[in-house]
Design a protein around this motif. Structure first.
Motif, mmCIF file in Angstrom:
data_model
loop_
_atom_site.group_PDB
_atom_site.id
_atom_site.type_symbol
_atom_site.label_atom_id
_atom_site.label_comp_id
_atom_site.label_asym_id
_atom_site.label_seq_id
_atom_site.Cartn_x
_atom_site.Cartn_y
_atom_site.Cartn_z
ATOM 1 N N LEU A 19 -33.500 -34.468 -11.564
ATOM 2 C CA LEU A 19 -32.363 -33.942 -12.310
ATOM 3 C C LEU A 19 -32.162 -32.464 -12.028
ATOM 4 O O LEU A 19 -31.045 -31.989 -11.843
ATOM 5 N N PRO A 23 -31.421 -31.789 -24.301
ATOM 6 C CA PRO A 23 -32.730 -32.375 -24.525
ATOM 7 C C PRO A 23 -33.733 -31.835 -23.538
ATOM 8 O O PRO A 23 -33.437 -31.758 -22.359
ATOM 9 N N VAL A 35 -36.443 -37.042 -18.467
ATOM 10 C CA VAL A 35 -35.715 -36.258 -19.451
ATOM 11 C C VAL A 35 -35.045 -37.233 -20.408
ATOM 12 O O VAL A 35 -34.433 -38.202 -19.967
ATOM 13 N N PHE A 36 -35.196 -37.000 -21.711
ATOM 14 C CA PHE A 36 -34.542 -37.864 -22.694
ATOM 15 C C PHE A 36 -33.204 -37.262 -23.075
ATOM 16 O O PHE A 36 -33.130 -36.088 -23.398
ATOM 17 N N ALA A 48 -30.325 -42.058 -22.967
ATOM 18 C CA ALA A 48 -30.447 -42.230 -21.517
ATOM 19 C C ALA A 48 -31.692 -41.514 -21.022
ATOM 20 O O ALA A 48 -32.136 -40.533 -21.611
ATOM 21 N N LEU A 49 -32.242 -42.049 -19.942
ATOM 22 C CA LEU A 49 -33.423 -41.444 -19.319
ATOM 23 C C LEU A 49 -33.047 -40.937 -17.951
ATOM 24 O O LEU A 49 -32.368 -41.630 -17.206
ATOM 25 N N LEU A 50 -33.510 -39.781 -17.612
ATOM 26 C CA LEU A 50 -33.264 -39.286 -16.261
ATOM 27 C C LEU A 50 -34.564 -38.751 -15.682
ATOM 28 O O LEU A 50 -35.356 -38.151 -16.416
ATOM 29 N N VAL A 94 -26.515 -32.647 -19.718
ATOM 30 C CA VAL A 94 -26.298 -34.101 -19.695
ATOM 31 C C VAL A 94 -25.784 -34.560 -21.048
ATOM 32 O O VAL A 94 -26.314 -34.187 -22.089
#
Lengths: 235, 280, 305
Positions: free
Chosen positions: A86, A234, B57-58, A79-81, A73
Motif C-alpha cells: 500500500l 487506519p 492495513v485495516f 477492507a484489508l490491504l 483509503v
C-alpha cells in the motif's frame, strides 16, 4: 571469414557499448520521473484476499494518493490491504540511499524487462534487498521482489493501463507474501480445536498469501487537497 | 388438558421471583458488556488482530453490533445454562418442596400430563430467555454500534463476513443455541425429578456442564475418546453458523445429537416421575 | 347389599424392608362416615396416599366407587376429594387463585361462584384474595377442606382435617362433616388423632397399628363390646369401699380418691352397681361413664385388649 570476424567484433563492441551505457541509476531515475508526472489520483479498487487462514469476500474501497507519499483509503465497510504494497511508491523507495546494479535482461509476461538489484544503504530501511523488473520502453516497474527483515519476502507484480491517454497506472497489482509468521490469538473466544482444524495444523504447507487489487476509474491530477489525508486513517 | 396445565405452569413460574433472575441478569450483563466494549472494544479488537495488522492495513471498523453480539454469545454460553437451571431445576423439585403434589396429583390428571406440561413450560422459558438475549445483544447492539463486517477468529482461520451475510447466521445461531439450552433444561429437569429440593438439580447440572467442558478442552488421549459423547461439545457448535462455507454434515450431526439427548433426558424424567412414590 | 365406595384388599407397602402397611383390608360403604384410626407411624398416611395414587402398593388391590384404582385413576380422581396430611398450597398465590387453578384441572367446569361458595362454606370468604402465605395454619386447614370439596366429589378423604383448629373451628368442621354426610349424602373417610371428634361423627371405623388391622366395625358396636370406665362420686368413699369389700364389685375398682371411686364395668353393670349402692345406703352423688373411643383406642394400641 574476414567478414564474419568483423561482424563479431562489431557485435561485441555494440554489446559492450550497450552495457556501458546502461546505467541502473539512470533507468531508475527515468522511472521516477515518469511517476512524478502523477501529482495525485483517486481510484476505485477491488481487493481480493487469497490467504490460507483468512477467508473474506472481495472488498471494495477507494484509494487517494498525493505526491510524494500521502495515501488515504476509504471504504464503506471493512477492507484489508497489504501493508507493504500500500505504501509503496517509487518516489520514496528510490529516494533512500541505495546501491543499484543491473543483473540481467528478462522477458516477463512477453515484455522485455531489465532486472535491477537495489540494496539500501544504512539500517534505516526494513528492506534488505529488492529486485526490480523495469520495462524501459514505458519506464514502468513490472515486478518487485523484496526481502524484508521482519516479515520475509514479498513479490509485487504490476499490470498497467493507459489513463487519459497520458499516464500509465496500475490496473492490477498482485502481492504475494509469506504468512507463516502470523500467529493466532485465542482472544476472547477460547475455541476448542475441532478435528479438521487439528489436522491442518499438522500439515506444514508453506504458507503464502496473495492479495490482488484491481484498480478502476482513475481520476488523475484532480488537485486533491492535503486536508483529505489528514482524516483519521487506519493505522 | 395439557394446554391448560401449561398455562397454569407458566402462571406459576412467572409468579416466582426466581424466574426473573435470568431476564434481569441478561438485562444488566449485556449493557455492561456494551459499555465495556464502547470504551475498550477497539483496544480488544486491535489486540486480537495485532498479528494480522503486522501484514495488513485495516480500513473501516470491525467494532460493530455484530462483533459484540458474537462476543456476547461466546461469553454467555456458560452463564446462560446456569440461568436456565435456576428455573428448570425447580420445576419438579419445587413442587415437592412446597408440598403441592398432594393437591396437584390428586386431580384427574395423569402423571404424564403433569410432567410433560412442566417440561414444555421449561422449554418455553428457555426460548424466551434466549430470545431476550438476542434482543438485548443483537437488537440493542446494532442500535448502539451499527452494522459492519463480522470478524470471526477461529483456532486457525480468520473469517471476515460481509455485513449482508451475517444476520441470517445469527438467526440460525440463536435457534441452535435455543436447542442447546433446551438440552441443559432437560438435564436439570431430569435431576429435578429425582429429588425434592431445587438446589440439587441446579448444582448437579452446572457441575456436569463444567466438568464436561473441562474434559472437552483438555488435549489428553484418555479424554479424547470420550469427547464425542459429551453433549456440551455440540452445544457450542452454534459457531458453525459463522463458518464459510457452512459445514452442513457437522451441523446436522450436532442437531441430531442434541435432539437425541433432549429426548433421552425427558424420557427418563417421565419414566422416573410416573413410577415415583410421592412422599412429599 | 350396601354399595362399597372403598374396597381395600390385602394392601401392602414396603419401604426399604420396613412394612409400612401389611395385608390391610377395609371396606367403606356409601354414606359412611368412616373413622380411620391408629397411633403415629401406624401406616395411616401411607394408606391414604395409596388411596389417592400418590404412592403405589406392592401388593393388594384398591377399588374406589366400584372401579379398580389402578386402571381408572383419572376418572376416579374426578369423583374424589382429598386432603393428604398438612395442606400445602401455592403460597405466592391467593386462596381464590389456588382454587381456580385446581378447578381448571378437576375435570369439571368450576365457576367463580362455586369457588366463592366453597370458600364461604369453610369460613374463608373474607380472605379469599389474600396470598396463602399470609394464612394461619387453621386457615390453611380450612382451605385444604375447600379444595377437597370444590368439585363436589362423591367421596371425601380427610387426613387429620382438624389439626391446628381452635374449639370453634373443631365444631364447625364437625358440623360440616355431619352436613356433608347427612344432607348431601357424601361418603367420608376420616383419619384423625382427635379421637373424641371421630367418635362424635363416625358410624364405622378401623383401627390399625404397625401397618396391620387391629379392629374394624361399627363404632357403637365396638364401643359397647368392651368395658367402660365409670366414676361414682360418693359422699363417703371409705364407707362405700367397706360396702363393696366382700362383693364381686371390689375387683372392678380401678382407682379411688377421697371423693370418688372409678370402676371398670360393662355398660349394663352400671345400673346394677348403682342399685347395690342405694340398697346399701351409700349416697351416690353422680355417675360419670367415660367409656370412649379414646380409652378403647389407647387400650387397643397398647395391646391390653
Amino acid at each position: 571469414m574476414k567478414n564474419l570476424f568483423l561482424v563479431l567484433l562489431i557485435l561485441i563492441g555494440i554489446n559492450a557499448a550497450y552495457s556501458q551505457s546502461k546505467n541502473p541509476d539512470e533507468i531508475l531515475k527515468r522511472v521516477t520521473e515518469t511517476f512524478e508526472m502523477i501529482k495525485d489520483y483517486e481510484v476505485d479498487v477491488l481487493i481480493n484476499v487469497n490467504v490460507k487462514f483468512l477467508k473474506m469476500p472481495d472488498r471494495k474501497a477507494k484509494i487517494f494518493y498525493k505526491q510524494p507519499d500521502k495515501i488515504f483509503v476509504e471504504s464503506e465497510g471493512f477492507a484489508l490491504l497489504p501493508k507493504q504494497g500500500l505504501n509503496f511508491s517509487p518516489l520514496t523507495f528510490l529516494q533512500t540511499a541505495h546501491t543499484a546494479l543491473i543483473d540481467r535482461v528478462e522477458e516477463l509476461n512477453r515484455i522485455n524487462t531489465t532486472v535491477i538489484k537495489v540494496i539500501p544503504i544504512g539500517n534505516k530501511s526494513d528492506i534488505i534487498l529488492s529486485t526490480l523488473w523495469i520495462d524501459e520502453s514505458r519506464n514502468l516497474i513490472m515486478k518487485i521482489e523484496s526481502s524484508t527483515k521482519p516479515d520475509g519476502s514479498i513479490v509485487i507484480e504490476f499490470q498497467y493501463s493507459k489513463i487519459d491517454d497520458n499516464f500509465y497506472l496500475p490496473s492490477t497489482i498482485v502481492f504475494t507474501f509469506d504468512v507463516d509468521k502470523v500467529y493466532f490469538p485465542t482472544g476472547i473466544t477460547g475455541e476448542m480445536n475441532s478435528e479438521s482444524e487439528k489436522k491442518d495444523k499438522k500439515n506444514d504447507i508453506a504458507k503464502q498469501g496473495k492479495v490482488t487489487i484491481t484498480y478502476s476509474n482513475y481520476k488523475v491530477n484532480q488537485g486533491l487537497s492535503d486536508e483529505l489525508f489528514k482524516k483519521e486513517s487506519p493505522n | 388438558m395439557i394446554l391448560t396445565l401449561i398455562r397454569i405452569e407458566l402462571l406459576k413460574i412467572f409468579r416466582k421471583w426466581r424466574t426473573y433472575i435470568g431476564f434481569i441478569a441478561i438485562g444488566i450483563l449485556v449493557p455492561v458488556i456494551h459499555t465495556a466494549m464502547y470504551y475498550e472494544g477497539q483496544e480488544s479488537l486491535d489486540f486480537m488482530t495485532r498479528n494480522l495488522q503486522q501484514s495488513f492495513v485495516f480500513v473501516g471498523n470491525l467494532l460493530n453490533g455484530y462483533f459484540i453480539s458474537y462476543i456476547i454469545l461466546n461469553a454467555l454460553t456458560i452463564h446462560i445454562p446456569f440461568l436456565i437451571t435456576l428455573v428448570a431445576g425447580d420445576l419438579l423439585a419445587g413442587e415437592a418442596t412446597a408440598g403441592t403434589y398432594r393437591i396437584l396429583l390428586t386431580r384427574p390428571v395423569s402423571r404424564f400430563q403433569v410432567v410433560s406440561s412442566k417440561f414444555l413450560t421449561g422449554i418455553i422459558y428457555t426460548n424466551l430467555l434466549v430470545l431476550w438475549l438476542a434482543v438485548m445483544s443483537l437488537g440493542v447492539g446494532l442500535l448502539l454500534f451499527g452494522i459492519g463486517e463480522l470478524i470471526v477468529i477461529r483456532s486457525d482461520t480468520i473469517i471476515i463476513l460481509d455485513k449482508s451475510d451475517v444476520i441470517w447466521r445469527f438467526m440460525l445461531a440463536y435457534g441452535f443455541a435455543t436447542l442447546g439450552m433446551s438440552v441443559v433444561c432437560s438435564l436439570a429437569f431430569l435431576f429435578s425429578s429425582l429429588v425434592e429440593n431445587a438446589i440439587g438439580p441446579i448444582i448437579s447440572t452446572m457441575a456436569v456442564i463444567i466438568v464436561f467442558i473441562i474434559i472437552s478442552a483438555l488435549d489428553i488421549d484418555v479424554f479424547k475418546s470420550i469427547q464425542p459423547y459429551l453433549f456440551v461439545n455440540y452445544i457450542l457448535n452454534w459457531r458453525e453458523f459463522f463458518n464459510d462455507p457452512l459445514d452442513f454434515p457437522r451441523i446436522v450431526e450436532s442437531v441430531s445429537i442434541l435432539l437425541a439427548h433432549l429426548v433421552l433426558f425427558f424420557g427418563t424424567a417421565v419414566y422416573i416421575f410416573k413410577k415415583k412414590d410421592i412422599l412429599s | 347389599m350396601e354399595e362399597k365406595v372403598i374396597e381395600v384388599i390385602n394392601l401392602t407397602k414396603v419401604f426399604r424392608e420396613v412394612k409400612a402397611v401389611e395385608g390391610l383390608n377395609l371396606n367403606v360403604n356409601r354414606g359412611d362416615v368412616f373413622g380411620f384410626l391408629g397411633p403415629n407411624g401406624a401406616g395411616k398416611s401411607t394408606t391414604i396416599r395409596m388411596l389417592v395414587s400418590l404412592i403405589a402398593p406392592q401388593e393388594g388391590s384398591i377399588k374406589i366407587l366400584g372401579r379398580s384404582l389402578n386402571q381408572n385413576k383419572r376418572e376416579i380422581s374426578g369423583r374424589v376429594g382429598a386432603i393428604v396430611e398438612k395442606p400445602d398450597f401455592y403460597n405466592y398465590l391467593s386462596a381464590y387463585k389456588n382454587l381456580e387453578i385446581l378447578g381448571r384441572i378437576s375435570g369439571k367446569s368450576i365457576s367463580k361462584k362455586r369457588i366463592i361458595d366453597t370458600l364461604e362454606l369453610v369460613g374463608l370468604a373474607a380472605r379469599f384474595n389474600s396470598k396463602v402465605k399470609t394464612y394461619s395454619h387453621g386457615m390453611k386447614q380450612r382451605l385444604g377442606i375447600a379444595q377437597a370439596l370444590l368439585h363436589d366429589p362423591e367421596l371425601i378423604i380427610l387426613d387429620e382435617p382438624t389439626t391446628g383448629l381452635d374449639p370453634q373451628g373443631l365444631k364447625e368442621i364437625r358440623d360440616l362433616i355431619i352436613h356433608l354426610s347427612k344432607t348431601e349424602g357424601k361418603t367420608i373417610f376420616l383419619s384423625s388423632h382427635i379421637l373424641s371428634e371421630v367418635e362424635l361423627v363416625a358410624n364405622r371405623m378401623i383401627i390399625i397399628n404397625k401397618g396391620k388391622t387391629i379392629v374394624e366395625g361399627n363404632v357403637s358396636e365396638l364401643l359397647n363390646s368392651s368395658n367402660v370406665k365409670v366414676t361414682f362420686e360418693v359422699d363417703n368413699v371409705e364407707e362405700a369401699k367397706k360396702v363393696l369389700e366382700t362383693t364381686r364389685w371390689s375387683v372392678k375398682i380401678r382407682t379411688f380418691s377421697d371423693k370418688e371411686i372409678i370402676f371398670e364395668l360393662d355398660s349394663d353393670e352400671i345400673a346394677e352397681l348403682n342399685k347395690y349402692f342405694v340398697e346399701s345406703g351409700v349416697s351416690v352423688k353422680a355417675i360419670i361413664p367415660s367409656r370412649s373411643l379414646e380409652d378403647y383406642f389407647l387400650k387397643i394400641t397398647s395391646g391390653t385388649e
